[in-house]
Write a protein that holds these residues in place. Structure first.
Motif, short mmCIF file in Angstrom:
data_model
loop_
_atom_site.label_atom_id
_atom_site.label_comp_id
_atom_site.label_asym_id
_atom_site.label_seq_id
_atom_site.Cartn_x
_atom_site.Cartn_y
_atom_site.Cartn_z
N GLY A 83 74.19 41.68 3.55
CA GLY A 83 74.19 40.23 3.41
C GLY A 83 75.22 39.71 2.43
N SER A 84 76.06 40.57 1.92
CA SER A 84 77.07 40.17 0.93
C SER A 84 78.18 39.35 1.58
CB SER A 84 77.66 41.40 0.26
OG SER A 84 78.71 41.03 -0.61
N THR A 85 78.70 38.41 0.83
CA THR A 85 79.86 37.62 1.28
C THR A 85 81.08 37.94 0.43
OG1 THR A 85 79.24 35.77 -0.14
CG2 THR A 85 78.43 35.73 2.13
N ASP A 86 81.03 39.05 -0.29
CA ASP A 86 82.14 39.47 -1.14
C ASP A 86 83.08 40.35 -0.33
OD1 ASP A 86 83.90 40.17 -3.13
OD2 ASP A 86 82.41 41.15 -4.41
N TYR A 87 84.16 39.77 0.16
CA TYR A 87 85.11 40.46 1.02
C TYR A 87 85.69 41.69 0.32
CZ TYR A 87 89.38 41.23 3.76
OH TYR A 87 90.39 41.79 4.50
N ALA A 88 86.07 41.54 -0.94
CA ALA A 88 86.70 42.64 -1.67
C ALA A 88 85.73 43.81 -1.83
CB ALA A 88 87.18 42.16 -3.03
N ALA A 89 84.47 43.53 -2.14
CA ALA A 89 83.49 44.61 -2.32
C ALA A 89 83.21 45.33 -1.01
CB ALA A 89 82.19 44.05 -2.90
N LEU A 90 83.09 44.58 0.08
CA LEU A 90 82.85 45.19 1.38
C LEU A 90 84.05 46.03 1.82
CD1 LEU A 90 81.08 42.22 3.19
CD2 LEU A 90 80.05 44.43 2.63
N LYS A 91 85.24 45.52 1.57
CA LYS A 91 86.45 46.25 1.94
C LYS A 91 86.56 47.54 1.12
CE LYS A 91 91.33 45.47 2.80
NZ LYS A 91 92.42 44.51 2.79
N LYS A 92 86.24 47.45 -0.16
CA LYS A 92 86.29 48.63 -1.04
C LYS A 92 85.27 49.67 -0.60
CE LYS A 92 86.25 49.96 -5.88
NZ LYS A 92 86.03 49.52 -7.25
N ALA A 93 84.14 49.22 -0.05
CA ALA A 93 83.10 50.14 0.41
C ALA A 93 83.46 50.78 1.74
CB ALA A 93 81.77 49.41 0.51
N VAL B 159 77.65 48.92 6.70
CA VAL B 159 77.44 48.18 5.45
C VAL B 159 76.40 48.93 4.62
CG1 VAL B 159 76.68 46.00 4.42
CG2 VAL B 159 77.97 45.99 6.56
N PRO B 160 76.74 49.31 3.38
CA PRO B 160 75.76 49.97 2.51
C PRO B 160 74.59 49.04 2.21
CG PRO B 160 77.98 50.08 1.56
CD PRO B 160 78.04 49.17 2.75
N PRO B 161 73.41 49.59 2.03
CA PRO B 161 72.23 48.74 1.76
C PRO B 161 72.41 47.83 0.54
CG PRO B 161 71.56 51.02 2.14
CD PRO B 161 73.05 50.99 2.12
N ALA B 162 73.15 48.29 -0.45
CA ALA B 162 73.36 47.48 -1.66
C ALA B 162 74.20 46.24 -1.36
CB ALA B 162 74.02 48.31 -2.74
#
Length: 144
Positions: free
Chosen positions: A70-80, A64-67
């Motif tokens: 703790g994110s709950t944004d599935y799309a953003a995490l998947k894109k990363a 998980v990138p530092p930015a």
């Protein structure tokens, strides 16, 4: 070669299939909207969240990138590129499938009620077939 292709395309079955694919794609969008915008928010509310697609597990927290920590944004995490187990998205797609399968079942059921049964179709034999059967029966009666 172009004439053969044109003849192939203009056959009734190919045109019917093309129309079915276009209608199917539009129908898929309607079902996706029904699921994403109406059904899944209701199911999510029952399970304690408003966005059911946010249900996932991070499989490797080190990726998980530092930015996005703790994110709950599935799309953003998947894109990363974070490895995720997106069971909420899977459940959404499963509900989509069952809605489509149920509607197709209802459509096939309705068509089967309208279409003539095989027994009814067999009852309307052509006159020459009926005549040939009568001749066959007469010949059998003379022999036996």
């Amino acid at each position: 070669m172009f004439k053969e292709f044109k003849a192939f395309i203009m056959r009734g079955n190919v045109m019917d299939l093309a129309i079915a694919v276009i209608i199917g794609a539009a129908f898929g969008k309607i079902v996706t909207s029904l699921t994403d915008d109406i059904i899944m928010p209701l199911i999510g509310k029952v399970f304690g969240g408003l966005d059911f697609s946010s249900y996932f597990l991070v499989l490797n927290a080190d990726k998980v990138p530092p930015a996005l920590a703790g994110s709950t944004d599935y799309a953003a995490l998947k894109k990363a590129g974070v490895p995720l187990l997106g069971y909420g998205e899977f459940i959404t797609q499963a509900v989509n499938f069952f809605i489509i399968a149920f509607i197709i079942f209802l459509m096939i059921r309705a068509v089967n009620r309208v279409m003539p049964k095989p027994e009814e179709a067999a009852a309307a034999d052509p006159a020459d077939v009926v005549l040939l059967r009568e001749i066959r029966d007469e010949l059998r009666a003379k022999r036996g």
